[in-house]
Write a protein that holds these residues in place. Structure first.
Motif, mmCIF file in Angstrom:
data_model
loop_
_atom_site.group_PDB
_atom_site.id
_atom_site.type_symbol
_atom_site.label_atom_id
_atom_site.label_comp_id
_atom_site.label_asym_id
_atom_site.label_seq_id
_atom_site.Cartn_x
_atom_site.Cartn_y
_atom_site.Cartn_z
ATOM 1 N N ASP A 185 0.809 -1.215 0.000
ATOM 2 C CA ASP A 185 0.000 0.000 0.000
ATOM 3 C C ASP A 185 0.843 1.266 0.000
ATOM 4 O O ASP A 185 0.384 2.330 -0.407
ATOM 5 C CB ASP A 185 -0.899 0.027 1.246
ATOM 6 N N ASP A 186 2.061 1.174 0.508
ATOM 7 C CA ASP A 186 2.920 2.343 0.632
ATOM 8 C C ASP A 186 4.358 1.851 0.771
ATOM 9 O O ASP A 186 4.622 0.648 0.804
ATOM 10 C CB ASP A 186 2.500 3.201 1.831
ATOM 11 N N VAL A 187 5.272 2.802 0.861
ATOM 12 C CA VAL A 187 6.697 2.499 0.882
ATOM 13 C C VAL A 187 7.306 2.908 2.215
ATOM 14 O O VAL A 187 6.993 3.978 2.753
ATOM 15 C CB VAL A 187 7.426 3.260 -0.243
ATOM 16 N N LEU A 188 8.167 2.071 2.748
ATOM 17 C CA LEU A 188 9.039 2.492 3.841
ATOM 18 C C LEU A 188 10.294 3.052 3.192
ATOM 19 O O LEU A 188 11.170 2.311 2.756
ATOM 20 C CB LEU A 188 9.380 1.326 4.762
ATOM 21 N N MET A 189 10.361 4.387 3.091
ATOM 22 C CA MET A 189 11.475 5.041 2.425
ATOM 23 C C MET A 189 12.733 4.971 3.294
ATOM 24 O O MET A 189 12.659 5.044 4.522
ATOM 25 C CB MET A 189 11.137 6.495 2.132
ATOM 26 N N GLN A 190 13.880 4.843 2.637
ATOM 27 C CA GLN A 190 15.167 4.851 3.309
ATOM 28 C C GLN A 190 16.044 5.953 2.721
ATOM 29 O O GLN A 190 15.856 6.386 1.578
ATOM 30 C CB GLN A 190 15.868 3.498 3.159
ATOM 31 N N THR A 191 17.006 6.412 3.515
ATOM 32 C CA THR A 191 17.963 7.387 3.028
ATOM 33 C C THR A 191 18.955 6.712 2.088
ATOM 34 O O THR A 191 18.971 5.488 1.948
ATOM 35 C CB THR A 191 18.722 8.024 4.198
ATOM 36 N N ASN A 193 21.937 6.172 2.558
ATOM 37 C CA ASN A 193 22.823 5.266 3.300
ATOM 38 C C ASN A 193 22.052 4.233 4.119
ATOM 39 O O ASN A 193 22.573 3.638 5.055
ATOM 40 C CB ASN A 193 23.781 6.057 4.197
ATOM 41 N N GLY A 194 20.767 4.007 3.743
ATOM 42 C CA GLY A 194 20.014 2.891 4.283
ATOM 43 C C GLY A 194 19.324 3.119 5.610
ATOM 44 O O GLY A 194 18.778 2.173 6.191
ATOM 45 N N LYS A 195 19.265 4.363 6.109
ATOM 46 C CA LYS A 195 18.565 4.640 7.353
ATOM 47 C C LYS A 195 17.062 4.765 7.094
ATOM 48 O O LYS A 195 16.627 5.179 6.016
ATOM 49 C CB LYS A 195 19.074 5.936 7.990
ATOM 50 N N ILE A 196 16.249 4.415 8.075
ATOM 51 C CA ILE A 196 14.796 4.560 7.962
ATOM 52 C C ILE A 196 14.447 6.041 7.898
ATOM 53 O O ILE A 196 14.971 6.854 8.666
ATOM 54 C CB ILE A 196 14.097 3.907 9.169
ATOM 55 N N SER A 197 13.546 6.411 6.974
ATOM 56 C CA SER A 197 13.185 7.817 6.809
ATOM 57 C C SER A 197 11.701 8.071 7.091
ATOM 58 O O SER A 197 11.345 8.647 8.107
ATOM 59 C CB SER A 197 13.545 8.289 5.395
ATOM 60 N N GLU A 198 10.813 7.650 6.187
ATOM 61 C CA GLU A 198 9.385 7.961 6.260
ATOM 62 C C GLU A 198 8.659 7.068 5.273
ATOM 63 O O GLU A 198 9.261 6.191 4.664
ATOM 64 C CB GLU A 198 9.156 9.441 5.917
ATOM 65 N N PHE A 213 10.119 4.639 19.010
ATOM 66 C CA PHE A 213 11.234 5.092 18.187
ATOM 67 C C PHE A 213 10.702 5.842 16.963
ATOM 68 O O PHE A 213 9.638 5.505 16.435
ATOM 69 C CB PHE A 213 12.082 3.909 17.709
ATOM 70 N N THR A 214 11.461 6.819 16.499
ATOM 71 C CA THR A 214 11.129 7.499 15.249
ATOM 72 C C THR A 214 12.395 8.125 14.682
ATOM 73 O O THR A 214 13.287 8.534 15.438
ATOM 74 C CB THR A 214 10.032 8.569 15.453
ATOM 75 N N PRO A 215 12.521 8.200 13.355
ATOM 76 C CA PRO A 215 13.717 8.808 12.760
ATOM 77 C C PRO A 215 13.815 10.304 13.065
ATOM 78 O O PRO A 215 12.800 10.991 13.226
ATOM 79 C CB PRO A 215 13.527 8.570 11.257
ATOM 80 N N SER A 216 15.030 10.804 13.105
ATOM 81 C CA SER A 216 15.277 12.223 13.322
ATOM 82 C C SER A 216 15.212 12.973 11.994
ATOM 83 O O SER A 216 15.189 12.365 10.913
ATOM 84 C CB SER A 216 16.647 12.440 13.964
ATOM 85 N N ILE A 217 15.236 14.292 12.064
ATOM 86 C CA ILE A 217 15.189 15.114 10.845
ATOM 87 C C ILE A 217 16.457 14.953 10.021
ATOM 88 O O ILE A 217 16.496 15.379 8.858
ATOM 89 C CB ILE A 217 14.945 16.593 11.176
ATOM 90 N N ASP A 218 17.490 14.341 10.585
ATOM 91 C CA ASP A 218 18.704 14.069 9.814
ATOM 92 C C ASP A 218 18.490 12.964 8.785
ATOM 93 O O ASP A 218 19.388 12.700 7.973
ATOM 94 C CB ASP A 218 19.848 13.667 10.750
ATOM 95 N N CYS A 219 17.306 12.323 8.810
ATOM 96 C CA CYS A 219 17.008 11.210 7.904
ATOM 97 C C CYS A 219 16.185 11.640 6.705
ATOM 98 O O CYS A 219 15.438 10.841 6.118
ATOM 99 C CB CYS A 219 16.308 10.090 8.679
ATOM 100 N N ASP A 220 16.291 12.916 6.316
ATOM 101 C CA ASP A 220 15.701 13.437 5.074
ATOM 102 C C ASP A 220 14.187 13.327 5.019
ATOM 103 O O ASP A 220 13.597 13.215 3.942
ATOM 104 C CB ASP A 220 16.309 12.722 3.847
ATOM 105 N N LEU A 221 13.535 13.360 6.163
ATOM 106 C CA LEU A 221 12.076 13.241 6.219
ATOM 107 C C LEU A 221 11.414 14.613 6.297
ATOM 108 O O LEU A 221 12.046 15.614 6.662
ATOM 109 C CB LEU A 221 11.661 12.396 7.414
ATOM 110 N N ILE A 222 10.132 14.657 5.931
ATOM 111 C CA ILE A 222 9.329 15.851 6.166
ATOM 112 C C ILE A 222 8.939 15.853 7.638
ATOM 113 O O ILE A 222 8.296 14.908 8.102
ATOM 114 C CB ILE A 222 8.069 15.866 5.285
ATOM 115 N N PRO A 223 9.339 16.860 8.403
ATOM 116 C CA PRO A 223 8.998 16.895 9.831
ATOM 117 C C PRO A 223 7.534 17.285 10.016
ATOM 118 O O PRO A 223 7.176 18.446 10.197
ATOM 119 C CB PRO A 223 9.944 17.950 10.401
ATOM 120 N N GLY A 224 6.661 16.296 9.964
ATOM 121 C CA GLY A 224 5.223 16.532 9.957
ATOM 122 C C GLY A 224 4.700 17.182 11.215
ATOM 123 O O GLY A 224 5.284 17.062 12.305
#
Length: 302
Positions: A185-191, A193-198, A213-224
């Motif tokens: 249904d959707d994608v688990l996006m990674q950076t 370098n393979g880190k979890i993003s969004e 747990f949740t990824p930090s803004i250093d993981c190229d995510l939209i900070p919702g």
């Protein structure tokens, strides 16, 4: 099977030509709305959008959505339309909800802004901007999604700032195409370098034992906006770790959930072949906290 027009599939809107929309402050049918072929929004995705939810003609943190939209437009040097100032916007949204008989229902609102211009990447920063507002009925229940990991990676923030919702979503579309091929249904996006993003549409959280747990803004995510609320709500008696995580961290989790302004808090059924507890007690506690916070901060449009 192709989606029928006028329906919602996994929360996405397919519009009929006779659907009513707001276009540059005018209430018209979707079929009447015309953007020139040389519109920079069409040619380059030169614009931004915001999506949020209304609750029986009440909004939740609309000011924050407008703040993010305005800051993104400033970054692109697109003039902020004066009719999107909150005192002008609220009557427009209410008028649209009334026209679509949605003022007593929960609805999904999308605001899109783009600018005029000509061919070429160098924009005319004095060109006029335009906007549209569309509304659709919000589903009462969202499907608990299955996510897939794919080869497409999230664009690094140093290449494309991840703070704002730009109209050009090719990165997400490529990833979503891979998810479709995998039956997800959707994608688990990674950076890169393979880190979890969004995901393509939401921020991601997971639970292991009694810790969130949740990824930090250093993981190229939209900070919702919903993400930020949950981080704050977790400070009261819950353990939360914000950081950079490898894929195995989420695959070994007890429960996973995604957050955005439409779905709020939505448990994830599975990532690839790893299934999770969708009735997790911590998710239920976070939902209760969020709903209480949301209801205290709802503001009427009219």
């Amino acid at each position: 099977m192709m989606a029928k027009t006028g329906t919602i599939v996994y929360g996405h809107l397919y519009m009929k030509d006779n659907e009513r929309i707001i276009y540059d402050s005018r209430l018209i049918s979707a079929g009447e709305a015309v953007a020139p072929a040389h519109s920079r929004g069409l040619m380059y995705g030169d614009g931004l959008f915001e999506t949020f939810r209304t609750y029986s003609a009440k909004t939740f943190l609309l000011e924050q959505h407008l703040k993010r939209l305005k800051e993104g437009l400033n970054l692109l040097k697109i003039p902020f339309p004066s009719d999107l100032a909150i005192e002008n916007l609220k009557p427009l949204i209410f008028r649209l909800l009334k026209a679509k008989d949605l003022s007593n229902d929960d609805a999904i609102i999308r605001i899109q802004v783009w600018r005029d211009g000509e061919r070429g990447y160098m924009p005319d920063t004095s060109a006029n901007s335009h906007f549209s507002i569309i509304a659709s009925k919000c589903p009462k229940i969202f499907k608990k999604p299955v996510l897939a990991t794919v080869e497409t990676r999230r664009i690094p923030s140093v290449a494309l700032p991840s703070t704002y919702k730009f109209s050009n979503g090719i990165n997400y579309i490529l990833a979503a195409n891979e998810a479709v091929d995998k039956g997800a249904d959707d994608v688990l996006m990674q950076t890169t370098n393979g880190k979890i993003s969004e995901t393509t549409i939401a921020n991601i959280f997971w639970i292991k034992g009694d810790k969130i747990f949740t990824p930090s803004i250093d993981c190229d995510l939209i900070p919702g906006i919903t993400r930020s609320i949950l981080i704050d709500l977790s400070a009261d008696g819950l353990s939360l770790d914000v950081g950079e995580f490898e894929l195995n961290a989420i695959l070994e989790a007890d429960a996973v959930f995604m957050t955005n302004s439409v779905r709020e808090i939505l448990p994830v059924k599975a990532v690839n072949d790893h299934y999770f507890d969708i009735e997790n007690d911590i998710i239920k506690e976070l939902k209760n906290r969020f709903v209480n916070f949301r209801d205290e901060h709802l503001k009427p449009l009219k």
